[in-house]
Design an enzyme around this catalytic site. Structure first.
Site, PDB file in Angstrom:
ATOM      1  NE  ARG A 181       6.331   6.868  -4.000  1.00 24.24           N
ATOM      2  CZ  ARG A 181       6.054   5.573  -3.820  1.00 24.24           C
ATOM      3  NH1 ARG A 181       5.592   5.163  -2.634  1.00 24.24           N
ATOM      4  NH2 ARG A 181       6.224   4.700  -4.788  1.00 24.24           N
ATOM      5  CG  ASP A 493       7.225  -0.769  -6.314  1.00 21.32           C
ATOM      6  OD1 ASP A 493       7.396  -1.717  -5.526  1.00 21.32           O
ATOM      7  OD2 ASP A 493       6.429   0.163  -6.080  1.00 21.32           O
TER       8      ASP A 493
END
Length: 594
Positions: A181, A493
């Protein structure tokens, strides 16, 4: 650092050698011999070619986001685009999923750290998504070491010596398939200047990884396909423009020319893939990507996104934490759309269930994977009872996903892989996915109102405290170079930090009543200030005074509280904090300095 003026702070003495750079490129990050094997002249040229071809497209897409934001702030609501109704109602399908990634029933995610990569690939998951985005603090060291680590992983040579445990980590014979990603379109890479301006972060991430690994990856992991990617933070498949914009002339440089006045974030990625495939001499459709539907506008354009990427798509993913963040951000000027405590905004809320059901229906109708959301729990090793309760919540959530029709799901920790696999195996049997078996035609009746319905719940003082505590602690770790942070038995996160920030901002802006405590208290600057002080004291007690002093907590508190109390909501927490981790070294020259 002020990227607009070119001023920078020095990061030490000049390195004895420099990177071998093509014309127009200046690498301002620290020189390292291992990094130089990634930042070769040809690889940098490939990145520069991508940047020069697509930077105006990206700039225009960001301007379209600003225009959409202005419309939402003026009272408009996102919805299905009437001009692309023919795409939504068409009978087209995407290219079939490659055999290498037909089975994705459990995927593990994490940053591109060396030990993490080895453990994740060995975890028993079907896929590992190596993350340059929400789980990584984008310092120069992290980004470049991440590229080195991925190169070694693809080559099968990666290992890690844990000196503290006197243990060597290396790959098993059977490993997960690797997805990468890159960062979102909005993030710059300030350590690489191309023609005097910072490079687009995702083009750096994609370009360097693809250039060095496409050939080996196709041999070892892709069975003739790949590399494989996850694409984050997409907001619009296309944006119809009534009048010509000052940068519209760049549309002529698309690989497949489109009519003037139509810009597409999905199409930019598709064009990047086509350009990369042409450079590499591989077949069109070799690169495959899953798009995260993690912004509210994108849920109304899932068909359009898949249509643009139909030769390169392997599905969509419910990025549910960022989706909640996007809901608040989209409706920042709508006082009638205030969310309850974030812990109450789960997948059983009507607007979240509708989002998941529509994603499954859309993906399966188009012949690709519908991936579920994250299980963020981490093992509670010192409390077996609490650990079993947490695992039971995971099983329940994953059972909901597989029965709804999801083809796979995400986990943040290797310890969750066995129980999640057990749930998916019991309900999917020998089928690699549910694309043909669960079609959910009833989801075609989902409306704009279903996707926008206000979630139910209450707002509490503990919700305000949790937002403040998580936001400060996460940002402090991020400033120290850590992007994936265990807090209260959850792996946090940037997405959960973003929810914390925007919800605090929303509650402060509208002086909301904390109606779940029965006290009728309203969120004022004074209340928020006291909450910050108390939570900082709590954090110091939990981590210890020495770690607190050296842990960037005061700097994080200043940034976080500033963004929570700002008159205008910043689009991204990490974008505003990025300059704090940029270190420019003395200007390099176009060839190594001897």
């Amino acid at each position: 650092m002020d990227m607009g003026t070119g001023h920078y702070r020095e990061g030490g003495k000049p390195a004895p050698v420099g990177y071998d750079m093509p014309e127009g490129i200046d690498v301002r990050g620290r020189y390292d011999e291992e990094f130089a094997k990634i930042l070769t002249k040809d690889a940098l040229q490939f990145v520069a070619d991508l940047q020069r071809e697509f930077r105006n497209h990206v700039k225009y897409a960001m301007e379209c986001r600003k225009e959409a934001k202005a419309r939402y702030n003026a009272g408009a609501l996102p919805g299905f685009d009437p001009t692309t109704r023919y795409i939504r109602e068409g009978d087209w399908v995407c290219a079939s999923p490659p055999p290498a990634v037909a089975d994705r029933r459990v995927e593990i995610t994490g940053p591109v750290e060396r030990k993490m990569i080895i453990n994740a690939l060995n975890s028993g998951a079907k896929v590992f998504m190596a993350d340059f985005e929400d789980a990584l603090s984008p310092s120069w060291e992290n980004l470049m070491r991440g590229q080195v680590n991925l190169r070694d992983a693809v080559n099968g040579t990666i290992n890690f010596h844990d000196k503290a445990r006197n243990r060597v980590y290396k790959l098993n014979d059977q490993i997960a398939k690797l997805f990468v990603r890159p960062r979102g379109w909005h993030l710059p890479e300030a350590h690489i200047l191309i023609d005097g301006e910072p490079a687009t972060g995702c083009l750096v991430d994609f370009g360097l990884y693809f250039y060095h690994n496409f050939a080996k990856f196709r041999q070892t992991q892709g069975n003739g396909f790949g590399p494989f990617f996850y694409l984050p933070k997409m907001e619009h498949s296309r944006q119809v423009v009534i009048s010509q914009c000052c940068v519209c002339d760049f549309h002529a440089s698309f690989v497949d020319v489109q009519p003037l006045g139509v810009d597409m974030e999905a199409k930019i990625w598709n064009s990047v893939f086509l350009r990369a495939e042409k450079m590499a001499g591989i077949e069109r459709g070799s690169i495959r990507a899953t798009v995260l539907i993690e912004t509210l506008p994108a849920v109304f354009q899932m068909d359009e996104i898949l249509h643009e990427l139909r030769d390169h798509s392997v599905g969509l993913n419910c990025g549910r934490w960022d989706y909640i963040f996007s809901y608040v951000k989209t409706f920042q000027a709508h006082p009638d759309r205030l969310l309850p405590d974030r812990v109450q905004v789960g997948m059983t809320q009507h607007f979240m269930k509708s989002y998941s059901d529509l994603l499954i229906y859309t993906c399966h109708r188009r012949g690709v994977h519908a991936m579920g959301g994250m299980a963020a729990q981490i093992p509670i090793r010192d409390n077996p009872k609490a650990n079993e309760m947490a695992l039971e919540l995971v099983r329940k959530d994953k059972l909901r996903e597989v029965k709804a029709g999801h083809d796979g799901t995400w986990a943040a920790h290797p310890g969750l892989i066995p129980p999640i696999l057990e749930v998916f195996n019991a309900n999917m049997g020998n089928n690699p996915n549910q694309i043909q078996t669960i079609t959910r035609p009833e989801a075609s009746a989902i409306t704009e109102d279903d996707l926008l319905q206000l979630p139910r719940g209450v707002r509490t003082m503990e919700g305000l405290r949790l937002n403040t505590r998580v936001g400060i602690q996460y940002l402090a770790a991020w400033l120290r170079g850590i992007g994936s942070v265990p807090l209260s038995n959850l792996m946090e996160d940037a997405a959960t930090a973003e929810i914390s920030r925007v919800q605090n901002w929303q509650w402060l802006k509208y002086r909301v009543e904390l109606n779940g405590d029965g006290l009728g208290v309203r969120v004022t600057p004074e209340l928020f200030g006291r909450t910050v002080e108390e939570e900082m004291e709590r954090i110091e007690k939990e981590v210890g005074t020495e770690k607190f002093k050296n842990g960037m907590h005061k700097e994080a508190c200043k940034i976080f509280t500033s963004q929570c109390t700002a008159p205008e909501l910043d689009d991204f927490l990490t974008l505003g904090a990025y300059n704090h981790i940029v270190i420019h070294y003395p200007k390099s020259v176009g060839s190594p300095r001897l």
